[in-house]
Enzyme design. Sequence first.
Site, PDB file in Angstrom:
ATOM      1  N   ASP A 131      35.615  30.829  33.223  1.00  0.00           N
ATOM      2  CA  ASP A 131      35.711  30.725  34.516  1.00  0.00           C
ATOM      3  C   ASP A 131      34.031  30.193  34.776  1.00  0.00           C
ATOM      4  O   ASP A 131      34.175  29.659  36.119  1.00  0.00           O
ATOM      5  CB  ASP A 131      35.900  32.179  34.923  1.00  0.00           C
ATOM      6  CG  ASP A 131      37.357  32.558  34.574  1.00  0.00           C
ATOM      7  OD1 ASP A 131      38.129  31.872  34.532  1.00  0.00           O
ATOM      8  OD2 ASP A 131      37.336  33.822  34.941  1.00  0.00           O
ATOM      9  N   MET A 173      42.619  27.551  36.417  1.00  0.00           N
ATOM     10  CA  MET A 173      42.217  29.073  36.157  1.00  0.00           C
ATOM     11  C   MET A 173      40.843  29.073  36.965  1.00  0.00           C
ATOM     12  O   MET A 173      40.361  28.082  37.561  1.00  0.00           O
ATOM     13  CB  MET A 173      42.214  29.564  34.886  1.00  0.00           C
ATOM     14  CG  MET A 173      43.619  29.792  34.455  1.00  0.00           C
ATOM     15  SD  MET A 173      43.309  30.304  32.512  1.00  0.00           S
ATOM     16  CE  MET A 173      45.056  30.982  32.370  1.00  0.00           C
ATOM     17  N   GLY A 174      40.208  30.047  36.923  1.00  0.00           N
ATOM     18  CA  GLY A 174      39.030  30.242  37.254  1.00  0.00           C
ATOM     19  C   GLY A 174      38.838  31.700  38.068  1.00  0.00           C
ATOM     20  O   GLY A 174      37.786  32.003  38.659  1.00  0.00           O
ATOM     21  N   ARG A 175      39.692  32.426  38.053  1.00  0.00           N
ATOM     22  CA  ARG A 175      39.821  33.870  39.131  1.00  0.00           C
ATOM     23  C   ARG A 175      39.375  33.528  40.204  1.00  0.00           C
ATOM     24  O   ARG A 175      39.929  32.555  41.100  1.00  0.00           O
ATOM     25  CB  ARG A 175      38.944  34.665  38.409  1.00  0.00           C
ATOM     26  CG  ARG A 175      39.405  35.280  36.946  1.00  0.00           C
ATOM     27  CD  ARG A 175      39.222  36.705  36.854  1.00  0.00           C
ATOM     28  NE  ARG A 175      39.766  37.383  35.514  1.00  0.00           N
ATOM     29  CZ  ARG A 175      39.291  38.519  35.239  1.00  0.00           C
ATOM     30  NH1 ARG A 175      38.694  39.208  35.876  1.00  0.00           N
ATOM     31  NH2 ARG A 175      39.808  38.755  33.848  1.00  0.00           N
ATOM     32  N   LYS A 215      46.154   8.333  52.921  1.00  0.00           N
ATOM     33  CA  LYS A 215      46.226   7.134  54.124  1.00  0.00           C
ATOM     34  C   LYS A 215      46.364   5.706  52.967  1.00  0.00           C
ATOM     35  O   LYS A 215      47.176   4.781  53.118  1.00  0.00           O
ATOM     36  CB  LYS A 215      45.259   7.034  54.918  1.00  0.00           C
ATOM     37  CG  LYS A 215      45.844   7.746  56.223  1.00  0.00           C
ATOM     38  CD  LYS A 215      44.485   7.614  57.171  1.00  0.00           C
ATOM     39  CE  LYS A 215      45.062   8.582  58.386  1.00  0.00           C
ATOM     40  NZ  LYS A 215      43.904   9.193  58.874  1.00  0.00           N
ATOM     41  N   GLU A 226      43.225  29.074  41.288  1.00  0.00           N
ATOM     42  CA  GLU A 226      44.143  30.124  41.296  1.00  0.00           C
ATOM     43  C   GLU A 226      44.146  31.145  42.364  1.00  0.00           C
ATOM     44  O   GLU A 226      45.125  32.009  42.627  1.00  0.00           O
ATOM     45  CB  GLU A 226      44.146  30.615  39.918  1.00  0.00           C
ATOM     46  CG  GLU A 226      43.197  31.518  39.467  1.00  0.00           C
ATOM     47  CD  GLU A 226      43.303  31.938  38.001  1.00  0.00           C
ATOM     48  OE1 GLU A 226      44.439  32.154  37.521  1.00  0.00           O
ATOM     49  OE2 GLU A 226      42.308  32.314  37.510  1.00  0.00           O
ATOM     50  N   HIS A 254      47.995  28.815  30.572  1.00  0.00           N
ATOM     51  CA  HIS A 254      46.982  29.199  29.264  1.00  0.00           C
ATOM     52  C   HIS A 254      46.666  27.894  28.611  1.00  0.00           C
ATOM     53  O   HIS A 254      46.109  28.241  27.505  1.00  0.00           O
ATOM     54  CB  HIS A 254      47.849  30.216  28.632  1.00  0.00           C
ATOM     55  CG  HIS A 254      47.732  31.551  29.105  1.00  0.00           C
ATOM     56  ND1 HIS A 254      48.539  31.960  30.161  1.00  0.00           N
ATOM     57  CD2 HIS A 254      46.967  32.899  28.908  1.00  0.00           C
ATOM     58  CE1 HIS A 254      48.184  33.155  30.689  1.00  0.00           C
ATOM     59  NE2 HIS A 254      47.206  33.535  29.870  1.00  0.00           N
ATOM     60  N   GLN A 256      44.903  26.118  29.238  1.00  0.00           N
ATOM     61  CA  GLN A 256      43.218  25.830  29.496  1.00  0.00           C
ATOM     62  C   GLN A 256      42.323  26.804  28.688  1.00  0.00           C
ATOM     63  O   GLN A 256      41.279  26.415  28.516  1.00  0.00           O
ATOM     64  CB  GLN A 256      43.067  26.306  31.065  1.00  0.00           C
ATOM     65  CG  GLN A 256      43.865  25.369  31.964  1.00  0.00           C
ATOM     66  CD  GLN A 256      43.796  25.962  33.377  1.00  0.00           C
ATOM     67  OE1 GLN A 256      43.039  25.819  34.215  1.00  0.00           O
ATOM     68  NE2 GLN A 256      44.885  26.735  33.859  1.00  0.00           N
TER      69      GLN A 256
HETATM   70  P1  ATP Z   1      37.713  36.910  31.708  1.00  0.00           P
HETATM   71  O1  ATP Z   1      36.867  36.881  32.968  1.00  0.00           O
HETATM   72  O2  ATP Z   1      37.157  35.575  30.972  1.00  0.00           O
HETATM   73  O3  ATP Z   1      39.064  37.431  31.694  1.00  0.00           O
HETATM   74  P2  ATP Z   1      36.474  39.551  31.388  1.00  0.00           P
HETATM   75  O4  ATP Z   1      35.398  40.071  30.301  1.00  0.00           O
HETATM   76  O5  ATP Z   1      36.129  39.613  32.890  1.00  0.00           O
HETATM   77  O6  ATP Z   1      36.839  38.215  30.785  1.00  0.00           O
HETATM   78  P3  ATP Z   1      38.464  41.703  31.874  1.00  0.00           P
HETATM   79  O7  ATP Z   1      39.669  41.757  31.560  1.00  0.00           O
HETATM   80  O8  ATP Z   1      37.887  41.751  33.421  1.00  0.00           O
HETATM   81  O9  ATP Z   1      37.687  40.570  31.309  1.00  0.00           O
HETATM   82  O10 ATP Z   1      37.416  43.091  31.058  1.00  0.00           O
HETATM   83  C1  ATP Z   1      37.622  43.065  29.887  1.00  0.00           C
HETATM   84  C2  ATP Z   1      37.490  44.824  29.626  1.00  0.00           C
HETATM   85  O11 ATP Z   1      36.299  45.371  30.282  1.00  0.00           O
HETATM   86  C3  ATP Z   1      38.476  45.648  30.196  1.00  0.00           C
HETATM   87  O12 ATP Z   1      39.741  45.622  29.654  1.00  0.00           O
HETATM   88  C4  ATP Z   1      37.701  46.932  30.384  1.00  0.00           C
HETATM   89  O13 ATP Z   1      37.948  47.456  29.007  1.00  0.00           O
HETATM   90  C5  ATP Z   1      36.480  46.608  30.277  1.00  0.00           C
HETATM   91  N1  ATP Z   1      35.965  46.848  31.816  1.00  0.00           N
HETATM   92  C6  ATP Z   1      36.184  45.878  32.726  1.00  0.00           C
HETATM   93  N2  ATP Z   1      35.641  46.406  34.118  1.00  0.00           N
HETATM   94  C7  ATP Z   1      35.083  47.805  33.633  1.00  0.00           C
HETATM   95  C8  ATP Z   1      34.508  48.891  34.251  1.00  0.00           C
HETATM   96  N3  ATP Z   1      34.345  48.865  35.627  1.00  0.00           N
HETATM   97  N4  ATP Z   1      34.202  50.111  33.599  1.00  0.00           N
HETATM   98  C9  ATP Z   1      34.386  50.134  32.252  1.00  0.00           C
HETATM   99  N5  ATP Z   1      35.054  48.847  31.336  1.00  0.00           N
HETATM  100  C10 ATP Z   1      35.368  47.899  32.105  1.00  0.00           C
END
Ligand code: ATP
Length: 324
Positions: A131, A173-175, A215, A226, A254, A256
């Site tokens: 992202d 993607m990109g959240r 045009k 997304e 996916h 990506q």
């Molecule tokens: P991507 O953005 O690439 O999907 P990410 O690291 O942001 O990666 P997430 O699924 O948001 O992915 O977070 C991964 C894990 O981090 C979660 O499953 C959880 O275990 C932990 N996590 C996320 N937020 C919290 C929080 N507020 N407190 C504690 N743990 C957290």
Amino acid sequence: MNQLKCIGVLTSGGDAPGMNAALRAVTRSAIFRGIKVKAIYRGYKGLIGGEIKEFQTQNVSNIIQQGGTIIKTARCPEFETKEGRKIAYENLQKEEIDALIVIGGNGTFTGARIFAQEFNFPIVGVPGTIDNDLYGTDSTIGYDTALNTIIEAVDKIRDTASSHERLFLIEVMGRDAGFLALNAAVASGAEAAVIPEIHTGEDQLEALIQHGFRKSKNSSIVLVSESNGGAMAIAERLKKDHPEYNPRVTVLGHIQRGGSPSAYDRILASRLGAAAIEALLDDQRNIMVGINNDSIVYVPLVRAIKDKKSVDKTLFNTLKMLSI
Ligand code: ATP
């Protein structure tokens, strides 16, 4: 840190190409520095479940070119609870792990920061997410590869779009961030990008239509991030308000996340993985290692997560200008 004898390393959240290259760099730089390495499988889930294995240099042989993550990744709601994190801490103590390196994105770092504060435990984050939404680093590991995957797909869709003289909305993607959509739009010669960061005060879709993005052309490609319902939502509105368009939607999904990492991502992952070990030896804690103007930087985890990384507005205007 004087007493750094053993580190733990995990990959967490969405997988990203180059995570393996980062794992390799962390493992080998630690061993080079005389530090023991324990790999924790399935992110925080494996930390709580005790899925921990000591790694030697050969455990990371032949992985620099592999997509995904050989130590797996997972989402772990249990780590969001105090009880879950306590078990994680007990496992780290049991394994005699002195510091943790987490490779992941925003959520992973949020959990890391809470954990580090709760147990006064040293953690260094390595930005691994397609992202590119982490503040303080010009690029995250996986972003460049994902961008290249997207433009390869868009080039193919362009062939059918121009043969049929159609409008295609391609969702990427990109959240909540538009880096992939905007940069892929520029790199693939798309007519426009719809991204969450640009608030022009007018409806982006209407603006595109008013600027007449079809045009002078017989086909059009619009990259859509997304967030906010993505390409389907835009297609619905377009069909209702401008039935003459009849757009086709492609959600890249996916595809990506997969594939062998680009040269850029392999080098970035190697540099950041090595830098994570140096950071710990420099007594840095609760920071993310990042890249800024081609130099390694240390960014407090709290800033990496909470500060807003902005997209390049000039690039958005360049896209508009070049799509006439
Ligand atoms: P991507 O953005 O690439 O999907 P990410 O690291 O942001 O990666 P997430 O699924 O948001 O992915 O977070 C991964 C894990 O981090 C979660 O499953 C959880 O275990 C932990 N996590 C996320 N937020 C919290 C929080 N507020 N407190 C504690 N743990 C957290």
